[in-house]
Design a protein around this motif. Structure first.
Motif, PDB file in Angstrom:
ATOM      1  N   MET A   1       0.942  -1.387  -0.466  1.00  0.00           N
ATOM      2  CA  MET A   1       0.371  -0.301   0.279  1.00  0.00           C
ATOM      3  C   MET A   1       0.989   1.306  -0.187  1.00  0.00           C
ATOM      4  O   MET A   1       0.532   2.331  -0.937  1.00  0.00           O
ATOM      5  N   ALA A   2       1.882   1.452   0.489  1.00  0.00           N
ATOM      6  CA  ALA A   2       2.546   2.593   0.973  1.00  0.00           C
ATOM      7  C   ALA A   2       3.583   2.804  -0.542  1.00  0.00           C
ATOM      8  O   ALA A   2       3.768   3.697  -0.613  1.00  0.00           O
ATOM      9  N   LEU A   3       3.839   1.725  -1.133  1.00  0.00           N
ATOM     10  CA  LEU A   3       4.311   1.760  -2.497  1.00  0.00           C
ATOM     11  C   LEU A   3       3.771   2.462  -3.218  1.00  0.00           C
ATOM     12  O   LEU A   3       3.723   3.037  -4.079  1.00  0.00           O
ATOM     13  N   ARG A   4       2.904   1.934  -3.556  1.00  0.00           N
ATOM     14  CA  ARG A   4       1.336   2.574  -4.663  1.00  0.00           C
ATOM     15  C   ARG A   4       1.106   4.356  -4.188  1.00  0.00           C
ATOM     16  O   ARG A   4       1.196   4.380  -4.928  1.00  0.00           O
ATOM     17  N   CYS A   5       1.459   4.766  -2.718  1.00  0.00           N
ATOM     18  CA  CYS A   5       0.561   5.816  -2.224  1.00  0.00           C
ATOM     19  C   CYS A   5       2.333   6.594  -2.944  1.00  0.00           C
ATOM     20  O   CYS A   5       1.731   7.635  -3.342  1.00  0.00           O
ATOM     21  N   ALA A   6       2.875   5.983  -2.546  1.00  0.00           N
ATOM     22  CA  ALA A   6       4.382   6.942  -2.561  1.00  0.00           C
ATOM     23  C   ALA A   6       3.991   6.960  -4.450  1.00  0.00           C
ATOM     24  O   ALA A   6       4.720   8.185  -4.444  1.00  0.00           O
ATOM     25  N   LEU A   7       4.250   6.177  -5.316  1.00  0.00           N
ATOM     26  CA  LEU A   7       4.066   6.295  -6.651  1.00  0.00           C
ATOM     27  C   LEU A   7       2.849   7.690  -6.755  1.00  0.00           C
ATOM     28  O   LEU A   7       3.132   8.523  -8.206  1.00  0.00           O
ATOM     29  N   LEU A   8       2.128   7.716  -6.005  1.00  0.00           N
ATOM     30  CA  LEU A   8       1.210   9.026  -6.247  1.00  0.00           C
ATOM     31  C   LEU A   8       1.487  10.190  -5.846  1.00  0.00           C
ATOM     32  O   LEU A   8       1.056  11.027  -6.260  1.00  0.00           O
ATOM     33  N   LEU A   9       2.267  10.258  -4.941  1.00  0.00           N
ATOM     34  CA  LEU A   9       2.935  11.544  -4.370  1.00  0.00           C
ATOM     35  C   LEU A   9       4.138  11.588  -4.012  1.00  0.00           C
ATOM     36  O   LEU A   9       4.799  13.367  -4.650  1.00  0.00           O
ATOM     37  N   LEU A  10       5.588  11.146  -5.068  1.00  0.00           N
ATOM     38  CA  LEU A  10       6.335  11.553  -5.448  1.00  0.00           C
ATOM     39  C   LEU A  10       6.213  12.034  -6.505  1.00  0.00           C
ATOM     40  O   LEU A  10       5.407  12.020  -7.517  1.00  0.00           O
ATOM     41  N   LYS A  11       7.139  13.289  -6.577  1.00  0.00           N
ATOM     42  CA  LYS A  11       7.677  14.151  -8.062  1.00  0.00           C
ATOM     43  C   LYS A  11       8.111  13.375  -8.851  1.00  0.00           C
ATOM     44  O   LYS A  11       9.190  12.439  -8.660  1.00  0.00           O
ATOM     45  N   GLN A  12       8.107  13.926  -9.600  1.00  0.00           N
ATOM     46  CA  GLN A  12       8.794  13.791 -10.863  1.00  0.00           C
ATOM     47  C   GLN A  12      10.339  14.211 -11.436  1.00  0.00           C
ATOM     48  O   GLN A  12       9.863  14.477 -12.889  1.00  0.00           O
ATOM     49  N   ASP A  13      10.768  14.583 -10.819  1.00  0.00           N
ATOM     50  CA  ASP A  13      11.967  15.068 -11.054  1.00  0.00           C
ATOM     51  C   ASP A  13      12.863  13.955 -11.267  1.00  0.00           C
ATOM     52  O   ASP A  13      12.416  12.979 -10.808  1.00  0.00           O
ATOM     53  N   ALA A  14      14.551  14.407 -10.726  1.00  0.00           N
ATOM     54  CA  ALA A  14      15.039  13.515 -11.558  1.00  0.00           C
ATOM     55  C   ALA A  14      15.331  12.591 -10.167  1.00  0.00           C
ATOM     56  O   ALA A  14      15.290  10.815 -10.722  1.00  0.00           O
ATOM     57  N   GLU A  15      15.058  13.239  -8.934  1.00  0.00           N
ATOM     58  CA  GLU A  15      14.743  12.415  -7.551  1.00  0.00           C
ATOM     59  C   GLU A  15      14.035  10.820  -7.667  1.00  0.00           C
ATOM     60  O   GLU A  15      13.884   9.910  -7.431  1.00  0.00           O
ATOM     61  N   GLY A  16      13.045  11.679  -6.947  1.00  0.00           N
ATOM     62  CA  GLY A  16      11.759  11.295  -8.095  1.00  0.00           C
ATOM     63  C   GLY A  16      11.433   9.966  -8.872  1.00  0.00           C
ATOM     64  O   GLY A  16      10.668   8.728  -8.916  1.00  0.00           O
ATOM     65  N   LYS A  17      12.099   9.986  -9.900  1.00  0.00           N
ATOM     66  CA  LYS A  17      11.679   9.502 -11.194  1.00  0.00           C
ATOM     67  C   LYS A  17      12.658   7.806 -10.395  1.00  0.00           C
ATOM     68  O   LYS A  17      11.803   6.845 -10.818  1.00  0.00           O
ATOM     69  N   ALA A  18      13.661   8.434 -10.445  1.00  0.00           N
ATOM     70  CA  ALA A  18      14.229   7.190 -10.511  1.00  0.00           C
ATOM     71  C   ALA A  18      13.442   6.091  -8.809  1.00  0.00           C
ATOM     72  O   ALA A  18      14.209   4.725  -8.566  1.00  0.00           O
ATOM     73  N   PHE A  19      12.866   6.392  -8.233  1.00  0.00           N
ATOM     74  CA  PHE A  19      12.376   5.965  -7.029  1.00  0.00           C
ATOM     75  C   PHE A  19      11.133   5.168  -7.823  1.00  0.00           C
ATOM     76  O   PHE A  19      10.589   4.243  -7.478  1.00  0.00           O
ATOM     77  N   VAL A  20      10.414   5.730  -8.424  1.00  0.00           N
ATOM     78  CA  VAL A  20       9.315   5.316  -8.876  1.00  0.00           C
ATOM     79  C   VAL A  20       9.740   4.523 -10.423  1.00  0.00           C
ATOM     80  O   VAL A  20       9.089   3.448 -10.030  1.00  0.00           O
ATOM     81  N   GLU A  21      10.750   4.411 -11.237  1.00  0.00           N
ATOM     82  CA  GLU A  21      11.282   3.176 -11.392  1.00  0.00           C
ATOM     83  C   GLU A  21      11.464   2.276 -10.403  1.00  0.00           C
ATOM     84  O   GLU A  21      10.781   0.806 -10.557  1.00  0.00           O
ATOM     85  N   ARG A  22      12.410   2.384  -9.811  1.00  0.00           N
ATOM     86  CA  ARG A  22      12.293   0.931  -8.668  1.00  0.00           C
ATOM     87  C   ARG A  22      11.102   1.317  -8.036  1.00  0.00           C
ATOM     88  O   ARG A  22      11.115  -0.697  -7.640  1.00  0.00           O
ATOM     89  N   ILE A  23      10.405   1.054  -7.079  1.00  0.00           N
ATOM     90  CA  ILE A  23       8.860   1.401  -7.021  1.00  0.00           C
ATOM     91  C   ILE A  23       8.194   0.018  -8.350  1.00  0.00           C
ATOM     92  O   ILE A  23       7.423  -1.050  -7.018  1.00  0.00           O
TER      93      ILE A  23
END
Length: 563
Positions: free
Chosen positions: A294-316
């Motif tokens: 649940m936290a991973l899915r929520c994080a996908l919705l909350l993380l910004k699509q900047d350089a750092e956020g995008k890297a985490f989105v891919e890992r998530i």
């Protein structure tokens, strides 16, 4: 034991310039508008990012903001005693005596820091020693937070999120060992010093907990609550703050780190979640895996699509694909799967193995054959090498439904099982934290002879009213509100008369828990969330996510090993 202290004068002010430090960013947050933008409830015209697929998010399409304004915001009424604006209840919910009593009790549990509400204490029970029940627990506060969000009073939720985020940034040591940077506190308390005119925050990261176990679930609940706040208020500014983005990334770094584990599930210790004592849930307990998902899915919705956020989105995204496959395949148990395990061969090797975890059929407990209905199923308590914990755990299965870790078919089967096994799982007081209880020699070995976790008590098959809100949310999502209504009506026959106990004992939940605190805040809040959500099912959106149609990847299989 290491303590963390933050001293500020009660009337002090921190000046703010364009560069905000960790020491003063909470003051910056406090200047944000207290009137968040209302949430768009018109789902036919627009869709929130909750409905966006993983592929859209990972491809960088349509990044947050997540929500838009409503065409017709709700009406409000004034509370003359507090000045707080609360949405008017069309069905007069607040006129019901038990609801009124619960709301009053919830307000008495509020904790203030520098004149601002920052959470609710675990219990307002003056009849016994407080122990740590005078603290604000992250997991305990979640149902309280949902009540305040449903009532249109988000200030305390925002303050709580900010305060716990600031505590995350402090050094955390237990017996000279430093914890990971992203660990969130299990709890905190406010100490008032009238002589110095100061207020001090003391945080517990596990160094004061029974068993000295750091909380794994706190970080997950924090992300889930941040998403609930954003979903409820439409205020994206809090989640978009650099400090919140960093806080999420730190939590995720702990969970997504690479190591020696070969499973996508999260390895953790006993006592790291709601079941905070030794109960044999070390390894890969369902509660942590469902909250992780649940936290991973929520994080996908909350993380910004900047350089750092995008890297985490891919890992998530990669982790979610593997995690959903693993959980749905190996943690799921129904009549067919039970029969397959019953006929397992052992000592299988190579990628052709069917019994991948080398589970011995003789380890199947006798009770599970009678417990499993013809139509129904559930996620196992734990799966690991030569180990399947066949116990049913409420929080993990309800959260699997709300997060869509469970497929629609599996969600239906979980609800079928609850209805089929009503007496065992609900009894006379909702709801069994787990089933069945462990006893005799097994109890001695697994719990370490813990006298609080004797059979059908506390976390060993005790009944916890707080779980009522999770059951209600799962019922609404699966289209069975009548099941939730039945459970709520059952709880209403006793909860108030018994002074809102923490838990109940006995096979049917007939007796107030031997060491249960009265006026337990999350028992009160769990009841209120269930009532308010049943009255207005649109509140479900704060704590539920729809299935992502893209979460069915083609897995690349190794020539020597496969999941």
């Amino acid at each position: 034991m290491s303590m963390l202290f933050v001293d500020v004068t009660q009337n002090g002010r921190v000046s703010i310039d364009s560069s905000i430090t960790m020491d003063d960013f909470e003051e910056c947050f406090s200047r944000l508008s207290d009137k968040p933008r209302p949430l768009n409830m018109n789902t036919d015209r627009q869709r929130s990012c909750d409905e966006k697929s993983l592929s859209e998010l990972t491809m960088g399409l349509s990044p947050p903001p997540f929500f838009r304004n409503v065409d017709n915001p709700p009406r409000f009424m004034d509370h003359p005693d507090t000045g707080v604006h609360t949405p008017i209840s069309p069905n007069g919910l607040e006129t019901q005596p038990m609801v009124t009593e619960a709301l009053d009790a919830l307000r008495r549990s509020l904790v203030f820091f520098r004149g601002r509400p920052v959470g609710t204490i675990a219990a307002v029970d003056s009849s016994d020693e407080n122990l740590n029940y005078d603290q604000v627990f992250v997991r305990d506060f979640v149902p309280s937070a949902l009540v305040f969000l449903m009532k249109g009073e988000p200030e305390v939720v925002k303050n709580f999120l900010i305060k716990t985020l600031r505590l995350q940034s402090w050094e955390k040591k237990i017996d000279q060992f430093q914890l990971g940077e992203g660990v969130m506190p299990a709890s905190f308390k406010v100490l008032h010093d009238p002589r110095r005119n100061t207020e001090t925050l003391i945080a517990d990261f596990g160094e004061s907990a029974i068993g000295r176990v750091a909380p794994v679930d706190s970080g997950f609940w924090w992300i889930i609550l941040l998403r609930a706040y954003t979903k409820s208020t439409g205020d994206t500014s809090l989640a978009e703050k650099p400090e919140c983005q960093k806080g999420m990334r730190l939590i995720l770094s702990l969970c997504l780190s690479e190591g020696f584990d070969t499973f996508p599930t999260l390895l953790c210790a006993d006592g790291c979640s709601m079941i905070d004592r030794r109960m044999g849930v070390y390894g890969y307990p369902i509660e942590i895996q469902a909250l992780f998902f649940m936290a991973l899915r929520c994080a996908l919705l909350l993380l910004k699509q900047d350089a750092e956020g995008k890297a985490f989105v891919e890992r998530i995204a990669k982790r979610l694909h593997a995690l959903s496959f693993h959980m749905r395949s190996y943690f799921w148990l129904d009549l067919k799967q039970l029969n397959d395990i019953y006929r397992y061969k052992t000592e299988e090797y190579s990628h052709t193995a069917v019994n991948k975890f080398n589970v011995m059929p003789d380890s199947l407990p006798e009770w599970v054959f009678d417990f499993m209905p013809k139509h129904g199923g559930y996620f196992l308590g734990n799966v690991g090498p030569s180990n399947m914990d066949f116990r049913w755990f409420c929080l993990g299965n309800c959260m699997a439904i709300l997060s869509s870790l469970a497929t629609p078919e599996q969600s239906t089967a979980i609800m079928d099982l609850i209805e089929s096994r009503w007496e065992e799982l609900v009894g006379e007081m909702p709801l069994k934290v787990c089933y069945p209880a462990i006893e005799s020699h097994e109890w001695r070995i697994i719990t370490g002879c813990d006298p609080k976790n004797t059979r059908w008590s506390y976390h060993n098959g005790g009944s916890w009213p707080v779980l009522l809100w999770l059951l209600t949310a799962a019922c609404i999502k699966t289209g069975r509100p009548q099941v939730a209504r039945r459970a709520i009506e059952l709880a209403e026959t006793r909860l108030s008369k018994d002074n809102w106990p923490e838990y109940y004992d006995g096979k049917l939940g007939r007796y107030i828990g031997k060491q249960a605190r009265k006026f337990q805040t999350w028992s009160i809040a769990g009841y209120l969330v269930a009532k308010m959500m049943l009255e207005d099912p649109s509140h479900l959106g704060m704590v539920a996510l729809e299935e992502d149609k893209q979460m069915k990847p083609v897995l690349k299989r190794s020539s020597s090993w496969t999941l």
